[in-house]
Design an enzyme around this catalytic site. Structure first.
Site, PDB file in Angstrom:
ATOM      1  N   MET A   1      -5.166 -10.458  -1.383  1.00 32.47           N
ATOM      2  CA  MET A   1      -3.960 -10.957  -2.041  1.00 32.47           C
ATOM      3  C   MET A   1      -3.961 -10.561  -3.511  1.00 32.47           C
ATOM      4  O   MET A   1      -4.888  -9.934  -3.997  1.00 32.47           O
ATOM      5  CB  MET A   1      -3.881 -12.478  -1.909  1.00 32.47           C
ATOM      6  N   CYS A   2      -2.929 -10.950  -4.205  1.00 35.60           N
ATOM      7  CA  CYS A   2      -2.769 -10.632  -5.618  1.00 35.60           C
ATOM      8  C   CYS A   2      -3.747 -11.442  -6.471  1.00 35.60           C
ATOM      9  O   CYS A   2      -4.412 -12.354  -5.987  1.00 35.60           O
ATOM     10  CB  CYS A   2      -1.342 -10.926  -6.057  1.00 35.60           C
ATOM     11  N   GLN A   3      -3.810 -11.098  -7.738  1.00 35.23           N
ATOM     12  CA  GLN A   3      -4.619 -11.868  -8.674  1.00 35.23           C
ATOM     13  C   GLN A   3      -3.815 -12.178  -9.924  1.00 35.23           C
ATOM     14  O   GLN A   3      -2.925 -11.410 -10.318  1.00 35.23           O
ATOM     15  CB  GLN A   3      -5.907 -11.123  -9.026  1.00 35.23           C
ATOM     16  N   HIS A  77      -0.393 -10.227 -13.802  1.00 38.36           N
ATOM     17  CA  HIS A  77      -0.495 -10.202 -12.340  1.00 38.36           C
ATOM     18  C   HIS A  77      -0.851  -8.786 -11.900  1.00 38.36           C
ATOM     19  O   HIS A  77      -0.333  -7.802 -12.438  1.00 38.36           O
ATOM     20  CB  HIS A  77       0.869 -10.606 -11.750  1.00 38.36           C
TER      21      HIS A  77
END
Length: 360
Positions: A1-3, A77
């Site tokens: 997933m994103c960070q 992001h």
């Protein structure tokens, strides 16, 4: 997933050190290769950079990581696309919108089934008091993240015609988060950063792992404050001795998906926890947030709410005692910090006469 990465500061500070390590996760030390973005508050203005290239390879990210822009509040992001097309700049976080004359920005990590891109926008739930005919904010791209951001802003607009107090904002956002998670406690993963103008940063965490994945998605934070020491990045061979580049007035809260350094104390946010950060300190309850309001760092715009400059702007409704601003022991050990510790004789005066001044 994103960070995610966020910073909230007591004094204007650049983010070069933390962002330099963070962007390496966009294709170098990790696989988040589907774009990156950064939003930086400069007074009432919001400067945003976005790119569809991997952050570790992007010339724009390289430029920003070496450009010492000083700010009190920022979010960033790096994207690993799970919803919305790769390569589409409209799907790259942070997203930003204006509400009450204030620039809001938002980035998210996780899955929110209620706002899935597989559903038509009209099928997404209306949060709070929002009515379908009154929706003002709509997503441009195809992500659940942007749809959720728009839903939160629509709910805030439906609840308040003009800027609320920080305790009101905290309470309402907490209720909206509870509403989003309700019924999907076992499947939703909801971690976000919400920038609310020059001073205020909200962080929420409902952590978890995707089915079949061992990757844990949550939020951690640390407080950098005197006495400053050296910090070592985990994603690249780089360190800074902050004692040589800071003053006794500096304090920075750093919030991120995974700790950026290997020699600082990081605290993982609890499930369902909402934190408000102001001047580099975390606030854990709606009543505690009034401290920042008293000291003049509430939501500030040309759209005023019940303002009377002679008698003070608001009557206290929730603020009972400075004790409500005490933070948990695990945070105090980051530097013996008490969020809400008195810094101003003026603030003490307003505590006594029961009024609050708006930010200016």
């Amino acid at each position: 997933m994103c960070q995610l990465l966020g910073m909230n500061c007591a004094q204007k500070t650049d983010f070069c050190f933390s962002f330099s390590g963070f962007r390496m996760r966009g294709g170098h030390s990790d696989k988040h290769c589907d774009g990156w973005g950064l939003s930086i508050y400069e007074g009432r203005g919001l400067r945003t950079f976005t790119d569809t290239l991997p952050a570790a390879e992007s010339p724009l990210a390289e430029l920003v990581s070496n450009y010492p822009i000083k700010t009190l509040n920022m979010i960033s992001h790096i994207r690993y696309a799970t919803q919305g097309h790769k390569g589409d700049l409209a799907n790259v976080h942070p997203f930003q919108r204006e509400l009450w004359g204030i620039q809001f920005c938002f980035c998210h990590n996780g899955d929110v089934p209620k706002f899935s891109s597989t559903l038509d926008f009209t099928e997404h739930p209306l949060l709070g008091k929002t009515r379908a005919e009154d929706r003002t904010f709509h997503p441009v791209g195809d992500t659940d993240s942007e749809s959720l951001f728009c839903a939160i802003l629509n709910a805030l607009r439906a609840e308040y015609a003009s800027p609320p107090t920080l305790p009101e904002l905290y309470k309402t956002v907490q209720e909206l988060c509870d509403e989003v998670i309700s019924g999907e406690e076992d499947t939703a993963i909801l971690n976000f950063l919400l920038g609310c103008g020059e001073f205020t940063l909200l962080a929420y965490s409902w952590p978890g792992s995707r089915p079949g994945s061992k990757v844990w998605n949550g939020l951690y934070y640390t407080i950098r404050q005197p006495p400053f020491t050296k910090a070592n990045l985990v994603d690249m061979d780089y360190h800074v001795d902050f004692s040589t580049v800071t003053t006794d007035n500096d304090r920075v809260a750093v919030i991120t998906t995974k700790p950026l350094t290997d020699n600082e104390k990081w605290v993982e946010m609890k499930r369902g926890e909402l934190l408000m950060f102001d001047r580099g300190l975390p606030y854990f309850h709606a009543s505690a947030c009034e401290r920042a309001e008293i000291e003049g760092r509430g939501l500030c715009s040309k759209v005023n709410r019940r303002v009377n400059n002679r008698q003070g702007a608001f009557k206290r409704e929730r603020f009972q005692s400075m004790d409500s601003i005490m933070v948990p022991d695990e945070v105090c050990t980051l530097g013996n910090t008490i969020a809400g510790e008195s810094n101003s004789q003026e603030a003490e005066k307003f505590l006594q006469d029961g009024t609050i001044l708006r930010g200016h």
